[in-house]
Design a protein around this motif. Structure first.
Motif, PDB file in Angstrom:
ATOM      1  N   LEU A   1       0.848  -1.182   0.000  1.00  0.00           N
ATOM      2  CA  LEU A   1       0.000   0.000   0.000  1.00  0.00           C
ATOM      3  C   LEU A   1       0.889   1.240   0.000  1.00  0.00           C
ATOM      4  N   ASP A   2       0.324   2.365  -0.448  1.00  0.00           N
ATOM      5  CA  ASP A   2       1.007   3.644  -0.286  1.00  0.00           C
ATOM      6  C   ASP A   2      -0.046   4.732  -0.115  1.00  0.00           C
ATOM      7  N   CYS A   3       0.417   5.968   0.062  1.00  0.00           N
ATOM      8  CA  CYS A   3      -0.491   7.096   0.302  1.00  0.00           C
ATOM      9  C   CYS A   3      -0.638   7.973  -0.938  1.00  0.00           C
ATOM     10  N   GLY A   4      -0.315   7.399  -2.082  1.00  0.00           N
ATOM     11  CA  GLY A   4      -0.525   8.125  -3.320  1.00  0.00           C
ATOM     12  C   GLY A   4       0.588   9.070  -3.701  1.00  0.00           C
ATOM     13  N   GLY A   5       1.734   9.029  -3.013  1.00  0.00           N
ATOM     14  CA  GLY A   5       2.843   9.900  -3.365  1.00  0.00           C
ATOM     15  C   GLY A   5       3.438  10.576  -2.150  1.00  0.00           C
ATOM     16  N   ALA A   6       4.217  11.642  -2.375  1.00  0.00           N
ATOM     17  CA  ALA A   6       4.902  12.343  -1.295  1.00  0.00           C
ATOM     18  C   ALA A   6       3.913  13.169  -0.473  1.00  0.00           C
ATOM     19  N   ILE A   7       4.138  13.200   0.827  1.00  0.00           N
ATOM     20  CA  ILE A   7       3.320  13.994   1.743  1.00  0.00           C
ATOM     21  C   ILE A   7       4.244  14.709   2.715  1.00  0.00           C
ATOM     22  N   SER A   8       3.703  15.638   3.500  1.00  0.00           N
ATOM     23  CA  SER A   8       4.522  16.382   4.458  1.00  0.00           C
ATOM     24  C   SER A   8       3.880  16.323   5.837  1.00  0.00           C
ATOM     25  N   VAL A   9       4.675  16.645   6.868  1.00  0.00           N
ATOM     26  CA  VAL A   9       4.170  16.612   8.237  1.00  0.00           C
ATOM     27  C   VAL A   9       3.548  17.955   8.589  1.00  0.00           C
ATOM     28  N   GLN A  10       2.711  17.923   9.599  1.00  0.00           N
ATOM     29  CA  GLN A  10       2.163  19.144  10.163  1.00  0.00           C
ATOM     30  C   GLN A  10       2.014  18.922  11.657  1.00  0.00           C
ATOM     31  N   SER A  11       1.993  20.008  12.419  1.00  0.00           N
ATOM     32  CA  SER A  11       1.821  19.877  13.859  1.00  0.00           C
ATOM     33  C   SER A  11       0.413  19.381  14.149  1.00  0.00           C
ATOM     34  N   GLU A  12       0.297  18.409  15.024  1.00  0.00           N
ATOM     35  CA  GLU A  12      -1.003  17.849  15.376  1.00  0.00           C
ATOM     36  C   GLU A  12      -1.008  17.427  16.837  1.00  0.00           C
ATOM     37  N   VAL A  13      -2.120  17.669  17.509  1.00  0.00           N
ATOM     38  CA  VAL A  13      -2.301  17.239  18.889  1.00  0.00           C
ATOM     39  C   VAL A  13      -3.042  15.907  18.872  1.00  0.00           C
ATOM     40  N   ILE A  14      -2.390  14.862  19.374  1.00  0.00           N
ATOM     41  CA  ILE A  14      -3.018  13.548  19.537  1.00  0.00           C
ATOM     42  C   ILE A  14      -3.500  13.472  20.975  1.00  0.00           C
ATOM     43  N   ILE A  15      -4.799  13.535  21.188  1.00  0.00           N
ATOM     44  CA  ILE A  15      -5.348  13.665  22.542  1.00  0.00           C
ATOM     45  C   ILE A  15      -4.898  12.533  23.444  1.00  0.00           C
ATOM     46  N   SER A  16      -4.883  11.296  22.931  1.00  0.00           N
ATOM     47  CA  SER A  16      -4.516  10.152  23.768  1.00  0.00           C
ATOM     48  C   SER A  16      -3.075  10.246  24.254  1.00  0.00           C
ATOM     49  N   GLU A  17      -2.235  11.029  23.542  1.00  0.00           N
ATOM     50  CA  GLU A  17      -0.843  11.179  23.961  1.00  0.00           C
ATOM     51  C   GLU A  17      -0.661  12.314  24.968  1.00  0.00           C
ATOM     52  N   GLU A  18      -1.667  13.181  25.084  1.00  0.00           N
ATOM     53  CA  GLU A  18      -1.553  14.337  25.973  1.00  0.00           C
ATOM     54  C   GLU A  18      -2.401  14.214  27.235  1.00  0.00           C
ATOM     55  N   ILE A  19      -3.324  13.254  27.260  1.00  0.00           N
ATOM     56  CA  ILE A  19      -4.200  13.122  28.423  1.00  0.00           C
ATOM     57  C   ILE A  19      -3.385  12.651  29.623  1.00  0.00           C
ATOM     58  N   PRO A  20      -3.644  13.174  30.812  1.00  0.00           N
ATOM     59  CA  PRO A  20      -2.833  12.820  31.985  1.00  0.00           C
ATOM     60  C   PRO A  20      -2.812  11.316  32.256  1.00  0.00           C
ATOM     61  N   LYS A  21      -1.765  10.892  32.909  1.00  0.00           N
ATOM     62  CA  LYS A  21      -1.588   9.477  33.237  1.00  0.00           C
ATOM     63  C   LYS A  21      -2.458   9.144  34.451  1.00  0.00           C
ATOM     64  N   ILE A  22      -3.542   8.437  34.207  1.00  0.00           N
ATOM     65  CA  ILE A  22      -4.446   8.023  35.279  1.00  0.00           C
ATOM     66  C   ILE A  22      -5.255   6.829  34.781  1.00  0.00           C
ATOM     67  N   LYS A  23      -5.495   5.852  35.651  1.00  0.00           N
ATOM     68  CA  LYS A  23      -6.284   4.688  35.280  1.00  0.00           C
ATOM     69  C   LYS A  23      -7.754   5.078  35.106  1.00  0.00           C
ATOM     70  N   VAL A  24      -8.435   4.368  34.232  1.00  0.00           N
ATOM     71  CA  VAL A  24      -9.859   4.621  33.995  1.00  0.00           C
ATOM     72  C   VAL A  24     -10.644   4.463  35.299  1.00  0.00           C
ATOM     73  N   MET A  25     -10.328   3.398  36.053  1.00  0.00           N
ATOM     74  CA  MET A  25     -11.047   3.158  37.300  1.00  0.00           C
ATOM     75  C   MET A  25     -10.798   4.268  38.305  1.00  0.00           C
ATOM     76  N   ASP A  26      -9.567   4.758  38.373  1.00  0.00           N
ATOM     77  CA  ASP A  26      -9.256   5.843  39.307  1.00  0.00           C
ATOM     78  C   ASP A  26      -9.963   7.133  38.887  1.00  0.00           C
ATOM     79  N   PHE A  27     -10.050   7.364  37.592  1.00  0.00           N
ATOM     80  CA  PHE A  27     -10.756   8.551  37.103  1.00  0.00           C
ATOM     81  C   PHE A  27     -12.227   8.503  37.508  1.00  0.00           C
ATOM     82  N   ILE A  28     -12.902   7.373  37.225  1.00  0.00           N
ATOM     83  CA  ILE A  28     -14.318   7.239  37.589  1.00  0.00           C
ATOM     84  C   ILE A  28     -14.485   7.332  39.101  1.00  0.00           C
TER      85      ILE A  28
END
Length: 792
Positions: free
Chosen positions: A463-490
């Motif tokens: 597979l490919d992405c149809g040719g050359a592409i470039s990067v851009q700044s992006e916020v990935i929420i799962s990478e920025e959310i604080p470190k806490i267990k789901v059970m502890d959050f609830i």
């Protein structure tokens, strides 16, 4: 004597997601499924919760093929939609010993342990190793059985009935098997109420494992400005005015504004240096609505909360979690200019078709492989275009939202691969990310997927992405959310607002199968019934005890690390937002501590340092480590800059309030990169859900105690709507009332009471009315040991 009946569901279970919109029908089509190979058969059950949270269940009447099921009725809601389904076996009645005692303890809140939510549970009891039970438990004692063996690591769905009428739904846990003369004699089990399912479902999962990709967004100066002034995704994502290092102030004075002016002045001066001291976008981080986190939890774990109980009410409507997983700039990098590209627009190029491509073009779902395949390899090749062969970059491969492979500090062409056994790979969803540390980067990605039978690849796809592409700044929420267990959050949300939680297992209830999350006071006031049990009570003896097991109640956030919180503690010998309830004339017991997993911030409304007038700007500061003087940033008075080192806090919750209509000269001086703009709208971080007035306290606050309101600078004293006052005071003052007692007594309750009472109901004995603390019932005899609290 009552007839006790126990049903246990076979532990077979299969879940899936059609990933294909289909119209309402009695047929289910899942192109990625292997229903026949997975053991699905006619008579199994299938359930679905639609996009509105409605629950549908049907019986499978036939398995037409590996990908098609015929159902007894539709499990679709209104219109065309994707299906998130679960297939399971029906319930089987088990054999019981005639003389076996089955006792179930029911309680939801214990006056001796007020911060915990309880569920029904039984003492362990035994089931005979009969032919029927051996079949159900699949001869668990025979460890040579591996294929289709009963998995004792999981709890099995169960129903307890009294006289063939449902009493409780829950889970059965197989503890072990008693052997006699080398033959199975009895299975030892324990029954738990359905609420225990939450702990089992969440396990040790963290919030970062939730699918929050719908809120991922581009990151840069203009994007942060939009997040600060307006927000994204219908205000699900905002950028509150909380800085990690730059300390903000407001000074409209017209003199002394040169290159020595202190950094962080929010007043826009008409000078070239104004842009240098303005608010910088790299100082801000996003925040996500808590409601959206809870929605992602519902989706991932196939559960559904009754929104109207609490989640959709005012205290939750504008409650946010600050997305700060690392101290300092977003992502914890030295540079805030990191650029991220989620690879998309994937297209099939050659050979077999082994993956399905999502509509966004970002996600690839691995389909079923040839039965001879043992391992599957995925290899991503990044080939920089000629102008970028010296640019350094990182590559990450995600499977089902979790990073599983990476290669860092690449220069030139790189290969990043991931290998796993075919059984774990089929049905997995893959996503690929490329990052750089601020540099522009252009490249061509290609992807190879191969199925190996041990001698070589017998299936493969390019597979490919149809040719050359470039990067851009992006916020990935799962990478920025604080470190806490789901059970502890609830658990933290439950403790903050003194909520109780339980499954609705009454099939006549329109919310059957959903979970109620409701303030404790509302739970006890939710249309309770009164059962007169006077004639069933053993009046020969009973005990009366005090309800006061502790001397005081302490409601606390995590230990604070930020500057304003530390200053408050030093000034007042008290942690801002914490509460200590100390009843008078109580000198027994120890302090009882309710501690949430969140950290608290104190916010500051700015005054104009030129004329001491109050502004409409309130901000937060997530710094407080070492003081950072800068010799090149000294003002005329010889004072060092007011910036401190950033700190990593525990997860922070706050209310987001959008302030609009600031006037010229009263707005926020914002650095656009090449110039500065004055912003007239912004998202204010607040500990109150609304602004309130100097005479009227806001409806809700995140302080457990009464504090001077940071916005109105008002001490509301007894009228403050603190967490303690709104959610704890009624219950706790009732507990410490000098007239309050625990009555311990025995009653022989008939099935008409056992099958109908709820834990918020009242029991009447004579002319006295009581609430229920706990009930321990022998289901066969109806003998119940009651702990009741007198209603004052």
């Amino acid at each position: 004597m009552n007839k006790v009946v126990l049903y246990i569901r076979d532990t077979f279970e299969l879940s899936g997601f059609t990933r294909q919109t289909q119209q309402v029908s009695t047929e289910l089509y899942d192109p990625d499924a292997t229903f026949i190979s997975s053991g699905v058969k006619a008579g199994d059950y299938i359930e679905n919760r639609d996009e509105l949270g409605d629950f549908f269940e049907a019986r499978i009447t036939s398995v037409s093929s590996e990908t098609v099921l015929v159902l007894s009725e539709t499990i679709y809601g209104q219109g065309a939609q994707d299906i998130n389904y679960r297939i399971y076996r029906g319930f089987n009645q088990v054999d019981l010993f005639e003389d076996e005692t089955i006792s179930v303890t029911s309680k939801i809140q214990d006056i001796r342990d007020i911060s915990k939510v309880f569920t029904d549970f039984s003492q362990s009891f035994t089931l005979p190793a009969s032919k029927k039970n051996n079949k159900l438990f699949k001869h668990f004692y025979n460890y040579f059985i591996s294929e289709g063996a009963f998995d004792a690591r999981k709890k099995a769905d169960a129903i307890l009935e009294i006289n063939y009428i449902p009493f409780r739904r829950g889970k059965i846990f197989l503890n072990g098997v008693k052997m006699k003369n080398n033959k199975a004699y009895a299975y030892n089990v324990t029954f738990f109420g359905n609420t225990v399912t939450l702990t089992d479902l969440f396990g040790d999962d963290e919030l970062s494992q939730l699918d929050l990709s719908a809120f991922d967004h581009s990151y840069g100066n203009s994007q942060v400005q939009t997040g600060l002034t307006t927000g994204y995704f219908s205000e699900s994502i905002i950028y509150p005015l909380i800085t990690h290092t730059q300390r903000l102030y407001f000074d409209s004075g017209t003199s002394g504004h040169d290159d020595n002016t202190l950094d962080g002045n929010l007043y826009e001066h008409n000078s070239s240096h104004s842009v240098d001291v303005a608010l910088r976008y790299s100082q801000l981080k996003p925040a996500i609505k808590v409601k959206d986190i809870i929605s992602a939890i519902e989706t991932k774990y196939g559960i559904n909360f009754v929104d109207s109980d609490f989640i959709s009410t005012t205290p939750m409507s504008n409650l946010y979690m600050w997305l700060s997983r690392t101290k300092g700039v977003l992502g914890g990098k030295e540079s805030a200019e990191d650029k991220i590209r989620v690879l998309s627009s994937w297209v099939h190029v050659d050979h077999d078709t082994l993956v399905s491509i999502s509509s966004s073009g970002e996600e690839l779902t691995l389909q079923s492989m040839d039965t001879e395949v043992e391992d599957v390899k995925i290899e991503l090749t990044i080939t920089p275009t000629p102008s970028y062969t010296s640019t350094q970059y990182d590559v990450e491969i995600y499977r089902d939202g979790i990073p599983v492979s990476n290669s860092n500090n690449n220069v030139g062409t790189s290969n990043t691969d991931f290998l796993d056994i075919v059984g774990d790979m089929e049905g997995s969803v893959f996503k690929f990310i490329v990052k750089t540390s601020g540099d522009q980067f252009e490249f061509t990605p290609t992807l190879f997927i191969g199925g190996d039978d041990g001698t070589g690849y017998i299936e493969e796809e390019d597979l490919d992405c149809g040719g050359a592409i470039s990067v851009q700044s992006e916020v990935i929420i799962s990478e920025e959310i604080p470190k806490i267990k789901v059970m502890d959050f609830i658990s933290g949300i439950l403790k903050m607002f003194n909520l109780t939680v339980y499954y609705i297992d009454d099939e006549s209830d329109s919310n059957y199968g959903k979970i109620r999350m409701i303030p404790l006071d509302d739970f006890y006031d939710d249309n309770p019934s009164i059962f007169d049990i006077t004639r069933y009570v053993d009046s020969s003896e009973h005990d009366v005890e005090s309800t006061i097991p502790f001397s005081e109640i302490e409601l606390e956030y995590q230990e604070p690390k930020t500057l304003l919180m530390k200053q408050h503690k030093e000034s007042f010998n008290h942690i801002f937002g914490d509460e200590e309830f100390k009843p008078t004339n109580v000198d027994r017991g120890k302090p009882y501590k309710v501690k949430v997993p969140f950290e608290h911030l104190k916010f500051e409304r700015l005054f104009d340092e030129d004329d001491n007038s109050i502004t409409s700007i309130q901000w937060g500061y997530s710094a407080g480590d070492n003081f950072k003087p800068d010799a090149s940033d000294i003002d005329a008075g010889g004072q060092p800059s007011a910036n401190y080192d950033p700190v990593l806090t525990k997860p922070v919750l706050f209310y987001g309030i959008r302030i609009t209509g600031l006037t010229a000269g009263n707005g926020i001086n914002y650095n656009t990169g090449s110039d500065n703009d004055e912003l007239f709208n912004y998202w204010k971080p607040s500990n109150t859900n609304e602004n309130g007035t100097s005479s009227t306290a806001p409806a809700f606050t995140l302080n457990f105690d009464n504090e001077v309101d940071e916005w109105n600078l008002t001490d509301y004293n007894g009228t403050t709507n603190s967490l303690f006052k709104k959610f704890y005071q009624t219950y706790i003052e009732d507990v410490f009332n000098a007239k309050k007692r625990i009555f311990k007594l025995t009653a022989h309750l008939p099935s008409s009471v056992l099958l109908n009472y709820k834990l918020n109901d009242r029991f009447q004995i004579g002319d006295k009315v009581f609430t229920i603390n706990s009930i321990d019932t022998n289901l066969k005899t109806g003998e119940s040991k009651l702990e009741l609290l007198n209603v004052l």
